[in-house]
Design an enzyme around this catalytic site. Structure first.
Site, PDB file in Angstrom:
ATOM      1  N   HIS A 275       0.880  -1.186   0.000  1.00 14.36           N
ATOM      2  CA  HIS A 275       0.000   0.000   0.000  1.00 14.36           C
ATOM      3  C   HIS A 275       0.913   1.230   0.000  1.00 14.36           C
ATOM      4  O   HIS A 275       1.728   1.393  -0.886  1.00 14.36           O
ATOM      5  CB  HIS A 275      -0.918  -0.126   1.226  1.00 14.36           C
ATOM      6  CG  HIS A 275      -2.070   0.831   1.290  1.00 14.36           C
ATOM      7  ND1 HIS A 275      -2.430   1.666   0.280  1.00 14.36           N
ATOM      8  CD2 HIS A 275      -2.960   1.073   2.298  1.00 14.36           C
ATOM      9  CE1 HIS A 275      -3.481   2.383   0.639  1.00 14.36           C
ATOM     10  NE2 HIS A 275      -3.825   2.042   1.873  1.00 14.36           N
ATOM     11  N   HIS A 314      -2.297  -2.302  -9.724  1.00 17.73           N
ATOM     12  CA  HIS A 314      -3.279  -1.709  -8.824  1.00 17.73           C
ATOM     13  C   HIS A 314      -4.539  -2.547  -8.854  1.00 17.73           C
ATOM     14  O   HIS A 314      -4.896  -3.083  -9.904  1.00 17.73           O
ATOM     15  CB  HIS A 314      -3.613  -0.268  -9.261  1.00 17.73           C
ATOM     16  CG  HIS A 314      -4.202   0.548  -8.179  1.00 17.73           C
ATOM     17  ND1 HIS A 314      -5.539   0.507  -7.874  1.00 17.73           N
ATOM     18  CD2 HIS A 314      -3.632   1.387  -7.291  1.00 17.73           C
ATOM     19  CE1 HIS A 314      -5.764   1.308  -6.861  1.00 17.73           C
ATOM     20  NE2 HIS A 314      -4.627   1.852  -6.474  1.00 17.73           N
ATOM     21  N   ASP A 370       2.874   5.437  -6.667  1.00 12.05           N
ATOM     22  CA  ASP A 370       4.114   5.327  -5.895  1.00 12.05           C
ATOM     23  C   ASP A 370       5.358   5.196  -6.756  1.00 12.05           C
ATOM     24  O   ASP A 370       6.467   5.225  -6.233  1.00 12.05           O
ATOM     25  CB  ASP A 370       4.027   4.116  -4.956  1.00 12.05           C
ATOM     26  CG  ASP A 370       3.031   4.353  -3.851  1.00 12.05           C
ATOM     27  OD1 ASP A 370       3.100   5.420  -3.242  1.00 12.05           O
ATOM     28  OD2 ASP A 370       2.182   3.478  -3.610  1.00 12.05           O
TER      29      ASP A 370
END
Ligand code: CMC
Length: 436
Positions: A275, A314, A370
């Site tokens: 995460h 994702h 990210d």
């Protein structure tokens, strides 16, 4: 099962082949049925009734929500209906925070009032400072943040009044205000530097940068490009509907826990490398790869499933994460000030290969939020341990908006999933000397 679109009826007909019985359940908005409508499907009256089995909630809506919209196939993200691209270009983090929390963009006076309130709640009690002092010099900043936020609940016992909207709002303001202070103190502790108190005439991100990087009594003026870049990153991270940490916030909050305790749980979820800890993991991965020449061997390892390409993939996006596109553009602006991060070449080459090789294409593995954010953070002078913290500060807004919405939702109750029991049937206790 068959649906009744051709007949114009908004229902689903289900035939139970065990009994031959037929059932009709209502289809709610958006191809959704109510799980409790399945409970009527029974073999006989003693039967508990039909449930769904959905580990990791891959096909279960846990709530109705009016906060954030994602279309994962098209790569669309909107907060309260506003496209993320427009917010990143034209708004500020605190304006977006107001939007997420209140549902509408603020008027000038509403925004001024909100900014003022957040600015004047940035100080933390000196006992919090002492608490953070108790950590080892090399403590991970995220561990310190989680402890700090949970400790705040002991300073504001009225936060337990979770059904009082005024009390809730006060905690919301406090949390948004104090997150950067806790984060900066964790960073300074790690560096062995004295803490800088908040400065009220600075913007939200400028004050944060000041608390982090000012040395001595010199006046600190952050570079406006970096101040704005951080604000954009905060906007992009502010909410992402029912992700792992938002779900943790809602689940804990559903027990009427105070928001500081619920936030500590949400932050624990965010800390994980799958995460919000992924930005730190990306940087460590890029550093480990080291040079562009090592990429083919690394990618072969990913395809052999020895490891994951961090910052890719994702649960919801099956297209390019729209946040990653904005971050990539922001990175160019930051690097003009800080100099180019040498790891960028490795990142660009990884992306190029991943977007062309079957393994990644077949699995819809595109860069997520990210992948590039860590390169910016590193160029701005943040150590990798701060990366998940830089995700947590803005995401506090989303957690609080989700928490508020959950408490106001008359359909919500204490969260409590069912299980499919797979353990032993009833058996008698065996005394220890008779156990083989
Ligand atoms: N590298 C290599 N293979 C991957 C990756 C990856 N990063 N992500 C997914 N896969 C493969 C996975 O092995 C599986 O292959 P197969 O079907 O052959 O078994 C397939 O793609 C589907 O993956 P999954 O694990 O079932 O997908 P998920 O929806 O459960 O996981 C994820 C989503 C984000 C946890 C995962 O993609 C991942 O681990 N990514 C790396 C960590 C990361 O970057 N996390 C940040 C997410 S974005 C920020 C946030 O909102 O938290």
């Amino acid at each position: 099962m068959s649906d009744n679109r051709s007949s114009g009826k908004n229902t689903l007909s289900i035939r139970d082949n065990r009994t031959g019985r037929e059932y009709e359940v209502n289809i709610l908005d958006g191809d959704v049925i109510h799980a409790m409508d399945l409970r009527q499907i029974k073999v006989d009256e003693t039967d508990f009734g039909m449930m769904t089995y959905d580990p990791a909630y891959t096909n279960t809506a846990s709530t109705r929500s009016a906060i954030t919209f994602i279309d994962g196939d098209e790569g669309i993200l909107r907060y309260r209906g506003y496209p993320i691209e427009q917010l990143a270009e034209r708004s500020s983090h605190l304006e977006v925070a107001y939007l997420l929390l209140k549902g509408e963009l603020p008027t000038q006076s509403q925004l001024d009032g909100f900014v003022h309130d957040v600015t004047f709640h940035t100080y933390v009690h000196e006992n919090i400072t002492e608490l953070l002092e108790g950590f080892r010099y090399d403590a991970h900043a995220m561990g310190m943040m989680i402890s700090g936020i949970s400790a705040l609940s002991t300073f504001y016992p009225e936060a337990k009044n979770v059904h009082d909207p005024d009390s809730r709002w006060q905690q919301v303001v406090r949390i948004i205000a104090k997150m950067p202070t806790l984060a900066a103190y964790a960073y300074r502790h790690h560096r062995g530097l004295p803490y800088n108190y908040p400065e009220n005439e600075l913007s939200y991100t400028a004050n944060f940068l000041n608390m982090l990087f000012r040395v001595g009594t010199r006046k600190y003026q952050p570079n406006p490009v970096l101040e704005r870049a951080l604000d954009i990153l905060f906007i992009l991270h502010a909410d992402h509907e029912q992700n792992c940490s938002a779900t943790a916030m809602r689940v804990i909050g559903s027990a009427d826990s105070d928001p500081y305790s619920a936030m500590a749980g949400a932050m624990g979820a965010l800390y994980g490398p799958l995460h919000g800890g992924a930005n730190e993991a990306v940087l460590r991965m890029l550093t480990r790869i080291g040079t562009v020449d090592n990429i083919p061997a690394f990618m072969e390892g990913v395809k052999r499933r020895e490891e994951r390409l961090m910052g890719f993939g994702h649960r919801v996006y099956k297209a390019y994460d729209p946040r990653a596109s904005i971050i990539k553009r922001t990175a160019d602006e930051v690097f003009q000030v800080t100099g180019r991060n040498p790891l960028l070449d490795i990142a660009l080459e990884l992306e190029r290969i991943a977007l062309n090789e079957d393994f990644f294409v077949e699995r819809n593995l595109y860069p997520n939020v990210d992948f590039y954010s860590g390169l910016i953070y590193q160029a701005m002078g943040f150590p990798v341990e701060m990366f998940p913290v830089l995700f947590a500060i803005p995401r506090a807004v989303g957690w609080l908006a989700q928490w508020e919405e959950m408490l106001e939702d008359s359909e919500q109750k204490i969260a409590r999933p069912r299980q499919v029991y797979t353990g032993a049937a009833e058996r008698d206790f065996v005394s220890i000397e008779n156990r083989g």
